[in-house]
Write an enzyme that holds these catalytic residues in place. Structure first.
Site, PDB file in Angstrom:
ATOM      1  N   ASP A 316       0.855  -1.188   0.000  1.00  8.52           N
ATOM      2  CA  ASP A 316       0.000   0.000   0.000  1.00  8.52           C
ATOM      3  C   ASP A 316       0.896   1.246   0.000  1.00  8.52           C
ATOM      4  OD1 ASP A 316      -1.646   2.113   0.649  1.00  8.52           O
ATOM      5  OD2 ASP A 316      -2.815   0.986   2.124  1.00  8.52           O
ATOM      6  N   CYS A 387      -5.792   9.977 -14.229  1.00 13.43           N
ATOM      7  CA  CYS A 387      -6.503   9.948 -15.518  1.00 13.43           C
ATOM      8  C   CYS A 387      -7.923  10.468 -15.270  1.00 13.43           C
ATOM      9  CB  CYS A 387      -6.467   8.570 -16.161  1.00 13.43           C
ATOM     10  SG  CYS A 387      -7.036   7.238 -15.112  1.00 13.43           S
TER      11      CYS A 387
HETATM   12  C1  LIG Z   1      -4.126   4.318 -12.702  1.00 14.82           C
HETATM   13  S1  LIG Z   1      -3.688   2.707 -12.235  1.00 14.82           S
HETATM   14  C2  LIG Z   1      -1.970   2.709 -12.582  1.00 14.82           C
HETATM   15  C3  LIG Z   1      -1.610   2.535 -14.036  1.00 14.82           C
HETATM   16  C4  LIG Z   1      -0.125   2.278 -14.232  1.00 14.82           C
HETATM   17  N1  LIG Z   1       0.695   3.318 -13.634  1.00 14.82           N
HETATM   18  C5  LIG Z   1       0.246   2.143 -15.699  1.00 14.82           C
HETATM   19  O1  LIG Z   1       0.723   3.104 -16.312  1.00 14.82           O
HETATM   20  O2  LIG Z   1       0.052   1.043 -16.254  1.00 14.82           O
HETATM   21  C6  LIG Z   1      -3.709   2.814 -10.497  1.00 14.82           C
HETATM   22  C7  LIG Z   1      -3.153   1.588  -9.792  1.00 14.82           C
HETATM   23  O3  LIG Z   1      -3.074   1.927  -8.401  1.00 14.82           O
HETATM   24  C8  LIG Z   1      -3.256   0.744  -7.660  1.00 14.82           C
HETATM   25  N2  LIG Z   1      -3.553   1.156  -6.261  1.00 14.82           N
HETATM   26  C9  LIG Z   1      -4.744   1.551  -5.738  1.00 14.82           C
HETATM   27  N3  LIG Z   1      -4.584   1.895  -4.445  1.00 14.82           N
HETATM   28  C10 LIG Z   1      -3.267   1.728  -4.163  1.00 14.82           C
HETATM   29  C11 LIG Z   1      -2.491   1.893  -2.986  1.00 14.82           C
HETATM   30  N4  LIG Z   1      -3.047   2.342  -1.848  1.00 14.82           N
HETATM   31  N5  LIG Z   1      -1.181   1.598  -3.033  1.00 14.82           N
HETATM   32  C12 LIG Z   1      -0.611   1.138  -4.183  1.00 14.82           C
HETATM   33  N6  LIG Z   1      -1.308   0.953  -5.325  1.00 14.82           N
HETATM   34  C13 LIG Z   1      -2.606   1.255  -5.312  1.00 14.82           C
HETATM   35  C14 LIG Z   1      -4.357   0.025  -8.382  1.00 14.82           C
HETATM   36  O4  LIG Z   1      -4.326  -1.361  -8.094  1.00 14.82           O
HETATM   37  C15 LIG Z   1      -3.987   0.335  -9.853  1.00 14.82           C
HETATM   38  O5  LIG Z   1      -3.242  -0.727 -10.400  1.00 14.82           O
END
Ligand SMILES: C[S@@+](CC[C@H](N)C(=O)[O-])C[C@H]1O[C@@H](n2cnc3c(N)ncnc32)[C@H](O)[C@@H]1O
Length: 438
Positions: A316, A387
């Site tokens: 996280d 996004c």
């Molecule tokens: C917008 S997507 C990322 C896309 C990625 N950066 C790419 O370019 O392919 C957001 C990601 O954040 C992750 N996520 C959500 N909450 C999170 C947290 N508290 N800590 C780490 N990752 C998290 C989700 O699982 C998701 O894969």
């Protein structure tokens, strides 16, 4: 449950599959999962899968109008949900027929095949007469009915009412262009892997393969195919020569200003689109973190294809238990958000989201950003990306973050609005870049 066996290469089969997926979206399932469930249950060949997917996407892009038409033509809410979805899928194709110079299906075939699909299913068979009557009435009274429902903004724009109000209030001059861009089919944009080739050489390779493509004005490694093609037909894809990535998403890596040897954290990394670009650009020690362990597997697959390596961590980003205490030179925080800037790729998002989601997601990203800031070296840079189109998740979040943390804000594009025509074709992303000065 099906009564008749529909031929897998028929439009009725595709309509039935699409309706099952759209009904699942209505119950809260994301469209990719809904389609995967349909494909797992039916033995559909790749071409039939493509048709099911196309119809489901078309339906969700026209859902506001299709549902309004259905309400105008039927006294009661249509049940069961799969029949409701089937009629919406058929109406969406018929609306599309009207919009297009080169329609994919003949209108009478759509009606006939939708009725066959209803007749094939025990849960809908009794209503096949009603389905026939509704769709034929639409063919007869199309212009009057479309004019009648267009008074309702949801039917006119095909977004929930709160979404339209959000767009109007955030972008009083551009909201119509933004909503229209979100209803257009997206282009297939590639990122050329500069470790393996150059944009010019790759364009030549595409030309040799008879695939028309152009360089895109945004993103140095970005090119757009004139006609989308299946991924397996992209030359050199399996060898990592190119990846599918929107042009606006390709701005993250240049903004990070990377140099060989840097220690870099991609904090919300899955499925690894930006991680791959970072590693193509420089020899850095990349940590790719994501809270969703299953989605980390997608990073592994992407990096294997590109033949690049990172340290993958399930954790996280608002906590520290995964960190070894060594600060980073660069941090990419591509935080979870409503994804309101990429609806043209994910037409289900607008129907699945709720107005209050932006507030909840903003509070998660506040915690992530404040935590990551403490992991940055003096002079290090943190790139905040969403996004989203909603200022609450992007500019207002960036301004509040800078104030709370006394962060220096460096030049970055800010809010990029989605554009769906011309050379600059890209999704709606937000970029803010911060530097630690102490
Ligand atoms: C917008 S997507 C990322 C896309 C990625 N950066 C790419 O370019 O392919 C957001 C990601 O954040 C992750 N996520 C959500 N909450 C999170 C947290 N508290 N800590 C780490 N990752 C998290 C989700 O699982 C998701 O894969």
């Amino acid at each position: 449950m099906t009564r008749l066996t529909l031929k897998p290469d028929s439009l009725s089969f595709s309509l039935h599959g699409a309706a099952t997926a759209v009904a699942a979206v209505g119950r809260g399932t994301a469209l990719p999962q809904a389609l995967a469930q349909v494909f797992a249950k039916t033995d559909a060949a790749p071409q039939a899968r493509g048709a099911i997917q196309d119809i489901a996407y078309c339906c969700l892009r026209h859902l506001g109008c299709a549902e309004a038409l259905l309400s105008a033509m039927t006294p009661r809410h249509v049940e069961p949900p799969t029949l409701h979805a089937l009629l919406c899928c058929a109406l969406a194709l018929l609306i599309d027929v009207d919009d297009s110079d080169n329609p994919r299906y003949n209108a009478f075939t759509v009606v006939d095949q939708a009725v066959t699909a209803a007749a094939s299913d025990n849960s809908m068979a009794r209503a096949k007469g009603m389905a026939n009557a509704v769709l034929r009435r639409f063919l007869r009274e199309r212009d009057t009915l479309l004019q009648q429902v267009a008074r309702d903004p949801v039917a006119q724009w095909n977004y929930p009412a709160w979404w339209i109000r959000n767009a109007q209030s955030a972008y009083p001059n551009d909201w119509q262009t933004i909503l229209r861009a979100g209803n257009a089919a997206p282009p297939l944009t590639l990122r050329v892997n500069r470790r393996k080739t150059t944009v010019d050489d790759y364009l030549a390779l595409l030309a040799d393969a008879g695939i028309a493509a152009t360089r895109i004005g945004i993103g140095a490694d970005a090119i757009r195919l004139t006609q989308p093609i299946p991924v397996h037909r992209i030359p050199g894809f399996d060898d990592g020569m190119a990846s599918v990535q929107d042009a606006a998403a390709q701005l993250a890596t240049p903004l990070l200003d990377l140099r060989d040897g840097m220690r870099v954290l991609d904090a919300c990394a899955a499925p690894g689109g930006k991680s791959g670009h970072i590693l193509e650009a420089a020899d850095v020690d990349l940590w790719a973190l994501d809270s969703d362990a299953r989605r980390l597997q997608r990073i592994t697959e992407n990096l294997q294809r590109l033949q690049l390596r990172a340290t993958l961590l399930a954790g996280d980003a608002s906590q520290r238990d995964w960190w070894d205490g060594q600060p980073f030179d660069r941090i990419l925080a591509d935080v979870p958000c409503t994804a309101s800037g990429i609806v043209r790729r994910h037409p289900d998002i607008r129907w699945l989201r709720r107005k209050e989601d932006a507030t909840q997601l903003s509070s998660i990203s506040t915690k992530i950003l404040d935590n990551l800031w403490q992991m940055l070296k003096p002079d290090g840079k943190l790139l905040f990306v969403t996004c989203s189109l909603w200022p609450q998740e992007s500019e207002r979040q960036a301004a509040a973050f800078a104030q709370r943390n006394n962060a220096t804000r460096l030049p970055a594009p800010g809010q990029l609005l989605p554009v769906s025509d011309g050379q600059q074709d890209h999704d709606g992303l937000f970029y803010a870049l911060f530097q630690r000065t102490a």
